[in-house]
Design a protein around this motif. Structure first.
Motif, PDB file in Angstrom:
ATOM      1  N   ARG A  77       0.828  -1.205   0.000  1.00  0.00           N
ATOM      2  CA  ARG A  77       0.000   0.000   0.000  1.00  0.00           C
ATOM      3  C   ARG A  77       0.868   1.263   0.000  1.00  0.00           C
ATOM      4  NH1 ARG A  77      -4.969   1.180  -1.557  1.00  0.00           N
ATOM      5  NH2 ARG A  77      -6.174   2.440  -0.123  1.00  0.00           N
ATOM      6  N   GLY A 100      -4.389  -8.420  -5.053  1.00  0.00           N
ATOM      7  CA  GLY A 100      -5.244  -8.732  -3.922  1.00  0.00           C
ATOM      8  C   GLY A 100      -6.323  -7.696  -3.719  1.00  0.00           C
ATOM      9  N   HIS A 101      -6.437  -7.250  -2.457  1.00  0.00           N
ATOM     10  CA  HIS A 101      -7.418  -6.230  -2.115  1.00  0.00           C
ATOM     11  C   HIS A 101      -6.750  -5.224  -1.187  1.00  0.00           C
ATOM     12  CE1 HIS A 101     -10.519  -8.799  -3.787  1.00  0.00           C
ATOM     13  NE2 HIS A 101      -9.920  -9.799  -3.176  1.00  0.00           N
ATOM     14  N   VAL A 102      -7.440  -4.126  -0.919  1.00  0.00           N
ATOM     15  CA  VAL A 102      -6.882  -3.092  -0.047  1.00  0.00           C
ATOM     16  C   VAL A 102      -6.363  -3.708   1.254  1.00  0.00           C
ATOM     17  CG1 VAL A 102      -7.463  -1.083   1.345  1.00  0.00           C
ATOM     18  CG2 VAL A 102      -8.305  -1.254  -0.986  1.00  0.00           C
ATOM     19  N   GLN A 103      -7.161  -4.597   1.841  1.00  0.00           N
ATOM     20  CA  GLN A 103      -6.759  -5.161   3.142  1.00  0.00           C
ATOM     21  C   GLN A 103      -5.467  -5.955   3.038  1.00  0.00           C
ATOM     22  OE1 GLN A 103      -9.769  -5.706   1.735  1.00  0.00           O
ATOM     23  NE2 GLN A 103     -11.432  -5.488   3.204  1.00  0.00           N
ATOM     24  N   ASN A 106      -2.433  -3.610   2.579  1.00  0.00           N
ATOM     25  CA  ASN A 106      -2.027  -2.889   3.784  1.00  0.00           C
ATOM     26  C   ASN A 106      -0.933  -3.625   4.537  1.00  0.00           C
ATOM     27  OD1 ASN A 106      -3.669  -0.637   3.551  1.00  0.00           O
ATOM     28  ND2 ASN A 106      -5.354  -1.507   4.732  1.00  0.00           N
ATOM     29  N   HIS A 189     -12.703 -10.255  -9.723  1.00  0.00           N
ATOM     30  CA  HIS A 189     -11.824  -9.209  -9.234  1.00  0.00           C
ATOM     31  C   HIS A 189     -11.010  -9.752  -8.057  1.00  0.00           C
ATOM     32  CE1 HIS A 189     -11.150  -4.770  -8.539  1.00  0.00           C
ATOM     33  NE2 HIS A 189     -10.502  -5.343  -7.565  1.00  0.00           N
TER      34      HIS A 189
ATOM     35  N   THR B  58      -7.091  -1.267   7.496  1.00  0.00           N
ATOM     36  CA  THR B  58      -7.760  -2.573   7.552  1.00  0.00           C
ATOM     37  C   THR B  58      -6.738  -3.690   7.383  1.00  0.00           C
ATOM     38  OG1 THR B  58      -8.259  -2.352   5.205  1.00  0.00           O
ATOM     39  CG2 THR B  58     -10.053  -1.897   6.751  1.00  0.00           C
ATOM     40  N   THR B 112     -14.097  -1.968   6.718  1.00  0.00           N
ATOM     41  CA  THR B 112     -13.589  -1.551   5.402  1.00  0.00           C
ATOM     42  C   THR B 112     -14.160  -0.187   5.019  1.00  0.00           C
ATOM     43  OG1 THR B 112     -13.294  -3.817   4.633  1.00  0.00           O
ATOM     44  CG2 THR B 112     -13.533  -2.137   2.941  1.00  0.00           C
ATOM     45  N   GLU B 115     -12.323   2.632   6.823  1.00  0.00           N
ATOM     46  CA  GLU B 115     -11.056   3.014   6.209  1.00  0.00           C
ATOM     47  C   GLU B 115     -11.297   3.717   4.871  1.00  0.00           C
ATOM     48  OE1 GLU B 115      -8.292   0.076   4.732  1.00  0.00           O
ATOM     49  OE2 GLU B 115      -6.594   1.416   5.009  1.00  0.00           O
ATOM     50  N   THR B 119     -10.068   7.496   3.771  1.00  0.00           N
ATOM     51  CA  THR B 119      -9.067   7.622   2.718  1.00  0.00           C
ATOM     52  C   THR B 119      -9.610   8.396   1.522  1.00  0.00           C
ATOM     53  OG1 THR B 119      -8.289   5.434   3.382  1.00  0.00           O
ATOM     54  CG2 THR B 119      -7.420   6.292   1.316  1.00  0.00           C
ATOM     55  N   ASP B 130     -14.981  -1.253  -5.700  1.00  0.00           N
ATOM     56  CA  ASP B 130     -13.582  -1.688  -5.714  1.00  0.00           C
ATOM     57  C   ASP B 130     -13.074  -1.913  -4.287  1.00  0.00           C
ATOM     58  OD1 ASP B 130     -10.359  -0.519  -6.197  1.00  0.00           O
ATOM     59  OD2 ASP B 130     -11.182  -2.172  -7.372  1.00  0.00           O
ATOM     60  N   TRP B 131     -13.372  -0.972  -3.394  1.00  0.00           N
ATOM     61  CA  TRP B 131     -12.954  -1.100  -1.998  1.00  0.00           C
ATOM     62  C   TRP B 131     -13.583  -2.320  -1.341  1.00  0.00           C
ATOM     63  CZ3 TRP B 131     -10.094   1.303   1.915  1.00  0.00           C
ATOM     64  CH2 TRP B 131      -9.290   2.378   1.488  1.00  0.00           C
ATOM     65  N   SER B 133     -14.431  -5.067  -2.717  1.00  0.00           N
ATOM     66  CA  SER B 133     -14.191  -6.341  -3.407  1.00  0.00           C
ATOM     67  C   SER B 133     -13.488  -7.349  -2.503  1.00  0.00           C
ATOM     68  CB  SER B 133     -13.368  -6.111  -4.679  1.00  0.00           C
ATOM     69  OG  SER B 133     -12.083  -5.618  -4.349  1.00  0.00           O
ATOM     70  N   GLY B 134     -12.893  -6.895  -1.411  1.00  0.00           N
ATOM     71  CA  GLY B 134     -12.230  -7.812  -0.493  1.00  0.00           C
ATOM     72  C   GLY B 134     -13.140  -8.320   0.605  1.00  0.00           C
ATOM     73  N   ASN B 135     -14.428  -8.028   0.534  1.00  0.00           N
ATOM     74  CA  ASN B 135     -15.384  -8.520   1.531  1.00  0.00           C
ATOM     75  C   ASN B 135     -16.494  -9.263   0.809  1.00  0.00           C
ATOM     76  OD1 ASN B 135     -14.259  -5.797   2.792  1.00  0.00           O
ATOM     77  ND2 ASN B 135     -14.967  -7.074   4.473  1.00  0.00           N
TER      78      ASN B 135
END
Lengths: 286, 161
Positions: A77, A100-103, A106, A189, B58, B112, B115, B119, B130-131, B133-135
């Protein structure tokens, strides 16, 4: 699932980490943990020792002598948001937005991604495109730099010895205004790419003077396609036969697995290469 | 197998514990601190149900060891509502816009979104999706969740970016 038992140790200095690496048997290095922890949780790996290097002073981004120096434990990140990287290696930023993803970005690190060496991972692909040097160090033999082209010895196996630690990644930067693009195909995605293409283009008086094209996801390591690069160099940017240039990208050997057949991957490689070449040239012309 | 003394801040309170080396942070939060709002779905980092904030960012708590959280500032979903019990705007909006059914993914989604809004002050739908997409959510089909985030953005009065 929970990890099998191990001894966890968190050294305070690189020297201490190297000493541990050279004396402990069955040790794995833990950086961001975004690739290793899933493997530990599912017991795909069961090390005796886990050496947590996340507190070592191995992160940071600097520009020196035309090269970006990125510390191995720099979080993905932080690289994505670094003004230096955005200015000098925008291909990295585009690639990271697909990692990956934001998490996971990080916590995940650049060194970790390179050592995990998933064949379809974006960071190894762009490091190959930029001819990165991977700097490793050991307690007994000191520091050496491994060119990215020599960094992969086997499937998910980087060319580092058991007692070596990746400390830094060095990326020679391309000329200001260079064109760049990363195209990848994944069904969802955030999934690992079935095939990807990373392209860098430099123009000189509207003629392509320099090109780097890498295909990821097909072979055990991201692969530079010299024939495509040679076909691009010397062409006028307004008259490039993109399809013809991209054709060799579909000719490298590809793996067949439950995700996709080899032929499908090769087809995807050609298409991703075409798109990435077109986009990179377009960017270089602006 | 090693045991480690850790000191960390969780939801504004400092805490100390001795933990096995291999104890996951998610399990430490749930079993040692009884903060069961953080859920464990896949345990290999893809579903996002275990998402918490670590030092303001996160992270998937199933992919961290409790030992790694030594010295860290942890925030879980239990810290999101006001001390008086008043719901955070995203919590109220998720209720108002049918952004949850079984609720299993919801704590991870909330962290999520927190954050995200820290941001990107005024994300549009593309940025929101997009944010998120990880959940992963099995119940809602995501539209109610996206509507909830858009409603929070709109009521905060900022122009979309």
């Amino acid at each position: 699932m929970k990890p099998a038992p191990f001894d966890y140790v968190r050294p305070d200095s690189v020297d201490e980490a190297l000493r541990l690496l050279s004396t402990l048997e069955g040790a794995k290095v833990l950086a961001g943990g975004q690739s290793l922890m899933p493997m530990l949780n599912m017991r795909f790996v069961q090390p005796d020792h886990l050496i947590d290097i996340s507190r070592l002073d191995l992160n940071g981004i600097q520009l020196q002598d035309g090269r970006l120096h990125i510390g191995a434990t720099t979080r993905q990140r932080d690289i994505e948001f670094s003004p230096l990287v955005q200015q000098h290696a925008p291909l990295f930023v585009e690639a990271l937005q697909k990692v990956g993803h934001v998490q996971t970005r990080n916590r995940g690190t650049i060194g970790g991604s390179l050592c995990h060496m998933d064949p379809s991972a974006e960071l190894p692909t762009v490091c190959m495109t930029m001819d990165a040097d991977i700097v490793v160090r050991s307690a007994e033999r000191g520091t050496r730099a491994i060119p990215m082209r020599e960094f992969v010895v086997a499937y998910m196996t980087p060319a580092i010895e058991l007692d070596e630690l990746v400390t830094e990644i060095r990326l020679p930067v391309w000329a200001r205004g260079h064109g760049y693009a990363l195209e990848e195909f994944a069904r969802r995605h955030g999934d690992f790419a079935l095939a990807s293409a990373a392209v860098l283009i430099e123009l000189s008086n509207d003629v392509i003077s320099r090109a780097a094209v890498t295909i990821g996801g097909l072979a055990i390591a991201p692969t530079r396609i010299a024939e495509t690069e040679a076909l691009l160099i010397g062409q006028n940017c307004a008259q490039v036969d993109v399809e013809a240039a991209a054709a060799p990208c579909g000719e490298i050997e590809a793996v067949s697995d439950t995700q996709a057949s080899a032929q499908y991957r090769q087809q995807l490689a050609r298409v991703m290469a075409s798109r990435a070449i077109a986009r990179a040239i377009d960017r270089a012309r602006r | 197998m090693s045991e480690h003394r850790i000191q960390l801040h969780v939801n504004g309170k400092s805490c100390e514990a001795t933990v096995p080396g291999r104890l996951l942070l998610a399990d430490f939060l749930r079993h040692h601190l009884k903060l069961t709002g953080t859920h464990v779905g896949c345990e290999h980092g893809v579903c996002g149900a275990c998402t918490i904030l670590v030092d303001g960012r996160t992270a998937r708590s199933c992919l961290m060891l409790a030992s790694q959280a030594d010295g860290a500032k942890i925030e879980t979903v239990e810290s999101v509502a006001g001390a008086d019990g008043k719901l955070h705007p995203i919590q109220q909006a998720l209720i108002d816009h049918h952004g949850l059914q079984c609720g299993f993914c919801t704590p991870g989604i909330i962290m999520t979104v927190i954050e995200m809004l820290d941001t990107v002050p005024a994300p549009d739908e593309t940025v929101i999706r997009d944010w998120l997409s990880g959940n992963i959510c099995r119940c809602t089909g995501y539209n109610g969740i996206v509507d909830a985030v858009l409603a929070v953005v709109k009521s905060s009065g900022k122009a979309p970016s």
